[in-house]
Design a protein around this motif. Structure first.
Motif, PDB file in Angstrom:
ATOM      1  N   PHE A  33       0.832  -1.206   0.000  1.00  0.00           N
ATOM      2  CA  PHE A  33       0.000   0.000   0.000  1.00  0.00           C
ATOM      3  C   PHE A  33       0.868   1.259   0.000  1.00  0.00           C
ATOM      4  CE2 PHE A  33      -3.739  -2.452   2.034  1.00  0.00           C
ATOM      5  CZ  PHE A  33      -4.372  -2.587   0.800  1.00  0.00           C
ATOM      6  N   TYR A  83      -7.968   0.383  18.113  1.00  0.00           N
ATOM      7  CA  TYR A  83      -7.520  -0.827  17.410  1.00  0.00           C
ATOM      8  C   TYR A  83      -8.741  -1.686  17.120  1.00  0.00           C
ATOM      9  CZ  TYR A  83      -5.593  -5.395  16.384  1.00  0.00           C
ATOM     10  OH  TYR A  83      -5.309  -6.592  15.766  1.00  0.00           O
ATOM     11  N   HIS A 107      -9.667  -5.389  14.928  1.00  0.00           N
ATOM     12  CA  HIS A 107      -9.127  -6.528  14.172  1.00  0.00           C
ATOM     13  C   HIS A 107      -9.436  -6.350  12.682  1.00  0.00           C
ATOM     14  CE1 HIS A 107      -8.962 -10.685  12.698  1.00  0.00           C
ATOM     15  NE2 HIS A 107      -8.209 -10.972  13.758  1.00  0.00           N
ATOM     16  N   ASN A 108      -8.539  -6.866  11.833  1.00  0.00           N
ATOM     17  CA  ASN A 108      -8.698  -6.702  10.383  1.00  0.00           C
ATOM     18  C   ASN A 108     -10.062  -7.185   9.874  1.00  0.00           C
ATOM     19  OD1 ASN A 108      -7.648  -6.192   7.639  1.00  0.00           O
ATOM     20  ND2 ASN A 108      -7.836  -8.405   7.447  1.00  0.00           N
ATOM     21  N   ARG A 145     -12.698  -4.794  10.734  1.00  0.00           N
ATOM     22  CA  ARG A 145     -12.619  -3.592   9.875  1.00  0.00           C
ATOM     23  C   ARG A 145     -13.326  -3.874   8.549  1.00  0.00           C
ATOM     24  NH1 ARG A 145      -6.773  -0.651  11.153  1.00  0.00           N
ATOM     25  NH2 ARG A 145      -6.396  -1.790  13.057  1.00  0.00           N
ATOM     26  N   LEU A 199      -8.242   5.735  14.463  1.00  0.00           N
ATOM     27  CA  LEU A 199      -7.341   4.593  14.669  1.00  0.00           C
ATOM     28  C   LEU A 199      -6.028   5.013  15.312  1.00  0.00           C
ATOM     29  CD1 LEU A 199      -7.713   2.858  11.175  1.00  0.00           C
ATOM     30  CD2 LEU A 199      -8.310   1.801  13.360  1.00  0.00           C
ATOM     31  N   ASP A 247      -3.450   3.265  14.480  1.00  0.00           N
ATOM     32  CA  ASP A 247      -2.552   2.984  13.361  1.00  0.00           C
ATOM     33  C   ASP A 247      -2.970   3.720  12.091  1.00  0.00           C
ATOM     34  OD1 ASP A 247      -4.680   1.543  12.179  1.00  0.00           O
ATOM     35  OD2 ASP A 247      -3.992  -0.355  12.969  1.00  0.00           O
ATOM     36  N   ASP A 293      -3.509   5.355   8.806  1.00  0.00           N
ATOM     37  CA  ASP A 293      -2.507   5.507   7.752  1.00  0.00           C
ATOM     38  C   ASP A 293      -3.270   5.646   6.437  1.00  0.00           C
ATOM     39  OD1 ASP A 293       0.414   4.759   6.738  1.00  0.00           O
ATOM     40  OD2 ASP A 293      -1.016   3.646   5.525  1.00  0.00           O
TER      41      ASP A 293
HETATM   42  C1  FAD Z   1     -11.334  -0.777   6.217  1.00  0.00           C
HETATM   43  C2  FAD Z   1      -9.906  -1.034   6.644  1.00  0.00           C
HETATM   44  C3  FAD Z   1      -9.128   0.013   7.131  1.00  0.00           C
HETATM   45  C4  FAD Z   1      -7.793  -0.195   7.492  1.00  0.00           C
HETATM   46  N1  FAD Z   1      -7.050   0.864   7.946  1.00  0.00           N
HETATM   47  C5  FAD Z   1      -5.755   0.666   8.309  1.00  0.00           C
HETATM   48  C6  FAD Z   1      -4.955   1.749   8.771  1.00  0.00           C
HETATM   49  O1  FAD Z   1      -5.372   2.909   8.804  1.00  0.00           O
HETATM   50  N2  FAD Z   1      -3.671   1.476   9.174  1.00  0.00           N
HETATM   51  C7  FAD Z   1      -3.149   0.211   9.120  1.00  0.00           C
HETATM   52  O2  FAD Z   1      -1.986   0.027   9.513  1.00  0.00           O
HETATM   53  N3  FAD Z   1      -3.885  -0.820   8.653  1.00  0.00           N
HETATM   54  C8  FAD Z   1      -5.158  -0.636   8.245  1.00  0.00           C
HETATM   55  N4  FAD Z   1      -5.895  -1.701   7.786  1.00  0.00           N
HETATM   56  C9  FAD Z   1      -5.225  -3.001   7.569  1.00  0.00           C
HETATM   57  C10 FAD Z   1      -5.333  -4.016   8.723  1.00  0.00           C
HETATM   58  O3  FAD Z   1      -6.660  -4.127   9.135  1.00  0.00           O
HETATM   59  C11 FAD Z   1      -4.469  -3.631   9.926  1.00  0.00           C
HETATM   60  O4  FAD Z   1      -3.141  -3.343   9.520  1.00  0.00           O
HETATM   61  C12 FAD Z   1      -4.431  -4.790  10.927  1.00  0.00           C
HETATM   62  O5  FAD Z   1      -5.723  -5.135  11.321  1.00  0.00           O
HETATM   63  C13 FAD Z   1      -3.618  -4.355  12.142  1.00  0.00           C
HETATM   64  O6  FAD Z   1      -3.709  -5.312  13.155  1.00  0.00           O
HETATM   65  P1  FAD Z   1      -2.515  -6.281  13.519  1.00  0.00           P
HETATM   66  O7  FAD Z   1      -1.267  -5.486  13.690  1.00  0.00           O
HETATM   67  O8  FAD Z   1      -2.951  -7.114  14.673  1.00  0.00           O
HETATM   68  O9  FAD Z   1      -2.453  -7.120  12.176  1.00  0.00           O
HETATM   69  P2  FAD Z   1      -1.814  -8.533  11.853  1.00  0.00           P
HETATM   70  O10 FAD Z   1      -2.857  -9.367  11.229  1.00  0.00           O
HETATM   71  O11 FAD Z   1      -1.109  -9.083  13.019  1.00  0.00           O
HETATM   72  O12 FAD Z   1      -0.779  -8.194  10.695  1.00  0.00           O
HETATM   73  C14 FAD Z   1       0.581  -7.848  10.952  1.00  0.00           C
HETATM   74  C15 FAD Z   1       0.885  -6.548  10.259  1.00  0.00           C
HETATM   75  O13 FAD Z   1       0.739  -6.703   8.851  1.00  0.00           O
HETATM   76  C16 FAD Z   1       0.217  -5.493   8.280  1.00  0.00           C
HETATM   77  N5  FAD Z   1      -1.082  -5.802   7.689  1.00  0.00           N
HETATM   78  C17 FAD Z   1      -1.868  -6.864   7.918  1.00  0.00           C
HETATM   79  N6  FAD Z   1      -2.972  -6.814   7.139  1.00  0.00           N
HETATM   80  C18 FAD Z   1      -2.870  -5.685   6.434  1.00  0.00           C
HETATM   81  C19 FAD Z   1      -3.694  -5.073   5.447  1.00  0.00           C
HETATM   82  N7  FAD Z   1      -4.820  -5.631   5.032  1.00  0.00           N
HETATM   83  N8  FAD Z   1      -3.295  -3.891   4.947  1.00  0.00           N
HETATM   84  C20 FAD Z   1      -2.133  -3.311   5.345  1.00  0.00           C
HETATM   85  N9  FAD Z   1      -1.309  -3.846   6.256  1.00  0.00           N
HETATM   86  C21 FAD Z   1      -1.677  -5.024   6.784  1.00  0.00           C
HETATM   87  C22 FAD Z   1       0.047  -4.508   9.414  1.00  0.00           C
HETATM   88  O14 FAD Z   1       1.176  -3.659   9.460  1.00  0.00           O
HETATM   89  C23 FAD Z   1      -0.041  -5.406  10.637  1.00  0.00           C
HETATM   90  O15 FAD Z   1       0.402  -4.763  11.799  1.00  0.00           O
HETATM   91  C24 FAD Z   1      -7.234  -1.501   7.389  1.00  0.00           C
HETATM   92  C25 FAD Z   1      -8.041  -2.550   6.911  1.00  0.00           C
HETATM   93  C26 FAD Z   1      -9.346  -2.324   6.558  1.00  0.00           C
HETATM   94  C27 FAD Z   1     -10.181  -3.480   6.052  1.00  0.00           C
END
Ligand code: FAD
Length: 426
Positions: A109, A162, A164-165, A168, A194, A196, A198
């Motif tokens: 991204f 925060y 969960h993905n 979201r 958020l 995070d 971004d």
């Molecule tokens: C509608 C929507 C909005 C989102 N907005 C953001 C945002 O503003 N900032 C953000 O960092 N992420 C965003 N995400 C992506 C993702 O949901 C989060 O990065 C993730 O849920 C963060 O939780 P985690 O660290 O436990 O993820 P984990 O599942 O543990 O993943 C590890 C790392 O991988 C990266 N990652 C994982 N999935 C994604 C993904 N789909 N897109 C980008 N990076 C990913 C992240 O850096 C994350 O910390 C968004 C997703 C959706 C569907």
């Protein structure tokens, strides 16, 4: 008239520091930073050390699964993507591929953001379904939809910052496809709440849900929420569930036509590299003629630019952070408290940097146009940020994660056999 910048000395005691930020930003919305979140590299490294790549692989889509919760730390640069990927490769080897793919999603991204700039705020392609233009209703922003699942997601967003993905994805699909809200408004509001937040990960994910950056829209049904959410929300829910139907029925209801029979490219999960590290030798200037501007994407005491002896400056600039929730400002203050000898200011970034008038400003490059505009300094040198994979992507490759991943996946473990077999500790 803008107030002249004021120098801040952050309290070393954490409680005092959180209160201090509350006082400095009386307009900042929302609750204090939740106790489950402490900003900074120390906590980030603790989390990194507990990652279980196998559990992640098996359970990541479940709300109570082994998600890493690293995103706020990666977003603010407490950890680099590269060191995170390296750590997973070393601890889990090829079993870590799923997590590395997800981490690479973040790099993907960001590459799209570098390439297309502010255009990512507009549809990347014609949406494959009709998208709505309704304003974001208050009942969504306040979390009173009546649906326990959606209200709980908004509560987590506002309380913790925060979500969960998978949650979201459900929330965004509900807002876009059921409520027909203008995705740009919804994405802006979501990002602002958020920890995070971004622009690239957020806005491009909303576009993926809306099918203006994918082949087909993402939507879900009740069965999916029960399977991955555990069912307790539905048991408490007093209203007739709008999601309780088959995918075919919902598709007909939401979009009118039967589901398109395209390949599920974007749903193939996300993620590679030849690092370009910023090292002291990249610094083009002598320490006594430079000042390092630390911005919100590089909040680590280990950042390569801090290896120089040049003074380092962070600015809580209301033009950049005036709309950010209190918890996120407090998270950044936690990060800054771990970076010694940093001049911390409250005020205009351009004015603060101008006050170091005899010095040339250096900082880490960013695709974020707002950060660049805030510095407003022709004498600023942007040093390239380390990229996860040292390869060039065409525009076509950057339009789908699956194409990006196809190119980088072979690079991920390319040299590991040789590297780890030569390592006596391996
Ligand atoms: C509608 C929507 C909005 C989102 N907005 C953001 C945002 O503003 N900032 C953000 O960092 N992420 C965003 N995400 C992506 C993702 O949901 C989060 O990065 C993730 O849920 C963060 O939780 P985690 O660290 O436990 O993820 P984990 O599942 O543990 O993943 C590890 C790392 O991988 C990266 N990652 C994982 N999935 C994604 C993904 N789909 N897109 C980008 N990076 C990913 C992240 O850096 C994350 O910390 C968004 C997703 C959706 C569907």
């Amino acid at each position: 008239m803008t107030q002249p910048p004021v120098r801040l000395t952050l309290a070393t005691d954490r409680r005092e520091r959180l209160a201090q930020i509350r006082t400095c930003f009386p307009q900042a919305s929302g609750p204090d930073l939740d106790d489950r979140w402490q900003g900074g590299r120390v906590t980030a490294l603790q989390r990194l050390a507990t990652i279980d790549a196998d559990a992640y692989h098996q359970t990541r889509n479940h709300l109570d699964g082994a998600a890493t919760r690293l995103s706020p730390y990666l977003r603010h640069g407490c950890l680099s993507l590269q060191e995170t990927v390296n750590s997973v490769r070393q601890s889990a080897g090829k079993r870590g591929v799923k997590l590395i793919a997800e981490l690479s999603y973040r790099d993907y991204f960001r590459q799209v953001w570098y390439r297309f700039g502010e255009a990512i705020k507009q549809p990347m392609e014609s949406p494959k379904v009709a998208l709505g233009t309704q304003p974001l209703p208050d009942f969504i922003a306040q979390g009173f939809t009546g649906l326990v699942c959606m209200d709980e997601i908004v509560r987590q967003l506002r309380q913790e910052g925060y979500v969960h993905n998978h949650a979201r994805m459900w929330f965004a699909a509900y807002v876009l496809h059921w409520l027909k809200v203008d995705w740009r408004q919804a994405a802006d509001w979501f990002e602002q709440n958020l920890l995070d937040g971004d622009l690239a990960s957020n806005h491009l994910s909303w576009q993926w849900i809306g099918a203006s950056f994918s082949h087909k829209p993402y939507f879900f049904n009740k069965e999916n929420i029960v399977k991955f959410g555990g069912g307790h929300w539905c048991q408490q829910c007093p209203v007739r569930c709008p999601f309780d139907a088959s995918y075919e029925t919902l598709h007909q209801q939401l979009f009118g036509a039967p589901p398109p029979q395209t390949g599920d490219e974007a749903a193939a999960s996300h993620s590679a590299y030849l690092p370009v590290e910023i090292t002291a030798q990249h610094l083009p200037l002598r320490d006594d003629s430079a000042v390092v501007w630390l911005h919100d994407e590089m909040l680590s005491p280990e950042h390569a630019l801090l290896k120089s002896k040049a003074p380092r400056v962070f600015v809580f600039d209301p033009a950049l952070y005036g709309q950010w929730p209190l918890k996120r400002l407090q998270f950044m203050a936690d990060c800054l408290s771990e970076i010694p000898e940093t001049d911390i200011w409250l005020g205009s970034t351009a004015q603060v940097l101008a006050s170091y008038s005899q010095r040339h400003t250096i900082s880490q490059n960013t695709p974020n146009a707002r950060l660049k505009a805030a510095a407003d300094d022709a004498r600023l040198t942007w040093l390239q940020e380390p990229s996860l994979y040292d390869t060039h992507f065409s525009d076509h490759e950057l339009m789908r994660f699956s194409r990006y991943w196809k190119k980088v996946e072979p690079l991920v473990f390319a040299n590991d056999d040789e590297r780890f077999s030569n390592d006596p500790a391996a």
